[in-house]
Scaffold this active site. Structure first.
Site, PDB file in Angstrom:
ATOM      1  N   ASP A  78      79.616  43.640  10.080  1.00  0.00           N
ATOM      2  CA  ASP A  78      80.042  44.711   9.163  1.00  0.00           C
ATOM      3  C   ASP A  78      81.226  45.500   9.706  1.00  0.00           C
ATOM      4  O   ASP A  78      81.599  46.526   9.166  1.00  0.00           O
ATOM      5  CB  ASP A  78      78.862  45.652   8.862  1.00  0.00           C
ATOM      6  CG  ASP A  78      78.368  46.392  10.104  1.00  0.00           C
ATOM      7  OD1 ASP A  78      78.929  46.175  11.202  1.00  0.00           O
ATOM      8  OD2 ASP A  78      77.413  47.190   9.968  1.00  0.00           O
ATOM      9  N   GLU A 121      78.793  52.372  12.829  1.00  0.00           N
ATOM     10  CA  GLU A 121      78.643  51.606  11.594  1.00  0.00           C
ATOM     11  C   GLU A 121      79.684  52.047  10.556  1.00  0.00           C
ATOM     12  O   GLU A 121      80.319  53.105  10.714  1.00  0.00           O
ATOM     13  CB  GLU A 121      77.228  51.827  11.039  1.00  0.00           C
ATOM     14  CG  GLU A 121      76.113  51.312  11.947  1.00  0.00           C
ATOM     15  CD  GLU A 121      75.981  49.784  11.945  1.00  0.00           C
ATOM     16  OE1 GLU A 121      76.935  49.081  11.601  1.00  0.00           O
ATOM     17  OE2 GLU A 121      74.886  49.305  12.298  1.00  0.00           O
ATOM     18  N   HIS A 158      81.461  46.962  12.742  1.00  0.00           N
ATOM     19  CA  HIS A 158      81.204  48.048  13.699  1.00  0.00           C
ATOM     20  C   HIS A 158      81.747  47.719  15.088  1.00  0.00           C
ATOM     21  O   HIS A 158      81.831  46.554  15.467  1.00  0.00           O
ATOM     22  CB  HIS A 158      79.711  48.423  13.746  1.00  0.00           C
ATOM     23  CG  HIS A 158      78.794  47.393  14.331  1.00  0.00           C
ATOM     24  ND1 HIS A 158      77.687  46.910  13.668  1.00  0.00           N
ATOM     25  CD2 HIS A 158      78.785  46.760  15.531  1.00  0.00           C
ATOM     26  CE1 HIS A 158      77.050  46.044  14.441  1.00  0.00           C
ATOM     27  NE2 HIS A 158      77.700  45.926  15.574  1.00  0.00           N
ATOM     28  N   ASP A 211      76.592  51.403  24.440  1.00  0.00           N
ATOM     29  CA  ASP A 211      75.523  51.900  23.567  1.00  0.00           C
ATOM     30  C   ASP A 211      74.146  51.517  24.094  1.00  0.00           C
ATOM     31  O   ASP A 211      74.026  50.726  25.036  1.00  0.00           O
ATOM     32  CB  ASP A 211      75.719  51.387  22.128  1.00  0.00           C
ATOM     33  CG  ASP A 211      76.209  49.940  22.080  1.00  0.00           C
ATOM     34  OD1 ASP A 211      76.011  49.211  23.061  1.00  0.00           O
ATOM     35  OD2 ASP A 211      76.783  49.552  21.062  1.00  0.00           O
TER      36      ASP A 211
HETATM   37  C1  F6R Z   1      76.947  45.969  21.763  1.00  0.00           C
HETATM   38  C2  F6R Z   1      77.743  46.552  20.687  1.00  0.00           C
HETATM   39  C3  F6R Z   1      77.882  45.888  19.383  1.00  0.00           C
HETATM   40  C4  F6R Z   1      78.079  44.384  19.480  1.00  0.00           C
HETATM   41  C5  F6R Z   1      78.187  43.788  18.083  1.00  0.00           C
HETATM   42  C6  F6R Z   1      78.344  42.298  18.131  1.00  0.00           C
HETATM   43  O1  F6R Z   1      76.971  46.783  22.906  1.00  0.00           O
HETATM   44  O2  F6R Z   1      78.267  47.599  20.880  1.00  0.00           O
HETATM   45  O3  F6R Z   1      78.995  46.437  18.716  1.00  0.00           O
HETATM   46  O4  F6R Z   1      79.226  44.114  20.211  1.00  0.00           O
HETATM   47  O5  F6R Z   1      77.037  44.105  17.363  1.00  0.00           O
HETATM   48  O6  F6R Z   1      77.178  41.741  18.646  1.00  0.00           O
HETATM   49  P1  F6R Z   1      77.130  40.215  19.078  1.00  0.00           P
HETATM   50  O7  F6R Z   1      78.111  40.089  20.188  1.00  0.00           O
HETATM   51  O8  F6R Z   1      75.729  40.004  19.545  1.00  0.00           O
HETATM   52  O9  F6R Z   1      77.508  39.434  17.888  1.00  0.00           O
END
Ligand code: F6R
Length: 261
Positions: free
Chosen positions: A136, A143, A138, A67
């Protein structure tokens, strides 16, 4: 689904790197999917150490990011491509031209997303997708409420996600972009093997819901229950609400030596 509860971040990093190394041993020109954020960082750092030690190489690897924030300028430190370059590309020996990500500055969002899907397909599909999980639930930036069959597209970030990520923007929620481009859940599910990494107590509820709850778009990563080859690496705090944690520990302790990842 294999769930491994690790006793330290270094053990998690080592096992995560073992998963990547096993993939490259089978297929030196593998296609790897990259998550940004804090969760995979220990794994990327360990991969860097192994490359420096000469025990593995990404010279023939292609990589696709999950992403990207929409609209962050090229020189913004939190642009995901910048992050991935700092924490992965320049740490291992991959050719930067072989690292791809959605163009967050595109003037043609639908066209860019379609082209990104085509690029992944033309590369032969993703052999190993590394993912984190949001508090959450995702994956990528899909989301809650995302279609479980979605493909790469624009998404609006949940306020909870923006609050979680404000720590990377000096604590300023208003600096966190509202939109992103993300591989869809269907795109992620096409990967042949998925490695989910989660660290810390803040992920405990999500890990419980995603691994032990119903498969539901309310907790998007729960779709991983439907994937035939998922490896989950969690630390003790992230695993703390798992009802089946004893089974996960027994299974890993008694894993046949031939089985690998
Ligand atoms: C990042 C992504 C997100 C993160 C998620 C957890 O490329 O796709 O899904 O993996 O937000 O973020 P962290 O690892 O910072 O807790």
């Amino acid at each position: 689904m294999e769930i491994v509860i690790t006793s330290s971040t270094s053990e998690l990093a080592s096992l995560g790197a073992d998963v990547v190394q096993a993939t490259l041993a089978r297929k030196p020109d593998a296609v790897i999917g990259l998550a940004t954020g804090s969760s995979p960082l220990p794994v990327y750092a360990e991969l860097g150490r192994r490359v420096a030690a000469g025990t593995m190489s990404f010279a023939r690897v292609k990589a696709f990011m999950l992403d990207e924030y929409l609209g962050l300028p090229l020189d913004h430190p939190q642009r995901y491509r910048t992050e991935i370059d700092e924490k992965f590309t320049y740490v291992v020996d991959i050719d930067p031209a072989n690292v791809h990500g959605p163009d967050g500055l595109t003037a043609d969002v639908p066209g860019t997303c379609t082209a990104y899907e085509a690029a992944i397909k033309n590369a032969g599909g993703v052999d190993l997708q590394i993912v984190g999980v949001g508090t959450d639930g995702h994956i990528g930036f899909n989301e809650p409420g995302s279609s479980l069959a979605s493909r790469t597209r624009i998404k609006t970030l949940n306020e909870q996600t923006r609050r979680d990520n404000a720590r990377f923007f000096g604590g300023d929620l208003s600096a966190v972009p509202i939109h992103c481009l993300t591989q869809g859940i269907g795109t992620i599910m096409d990967a042949r093997h998925i490695l989910l990494v989660a660290l810390g107590e803040a992920k405990a509820e999500a890990i419980h819901q995603v691994l032990e709850g119903a498969v539901t778009s309310r907790w998007p990563a729960s779709i991983l229950q439907m994937h035939p080859h998922v490896t989950v690496l969690v630390d003790e705090p992230a695993a703390s609400l798992l009802q089946l944690q004893h089974y996960a520990r027994d299974t890993f302790a008694n894993k046949p030596s031939w089985q690998g990842f």
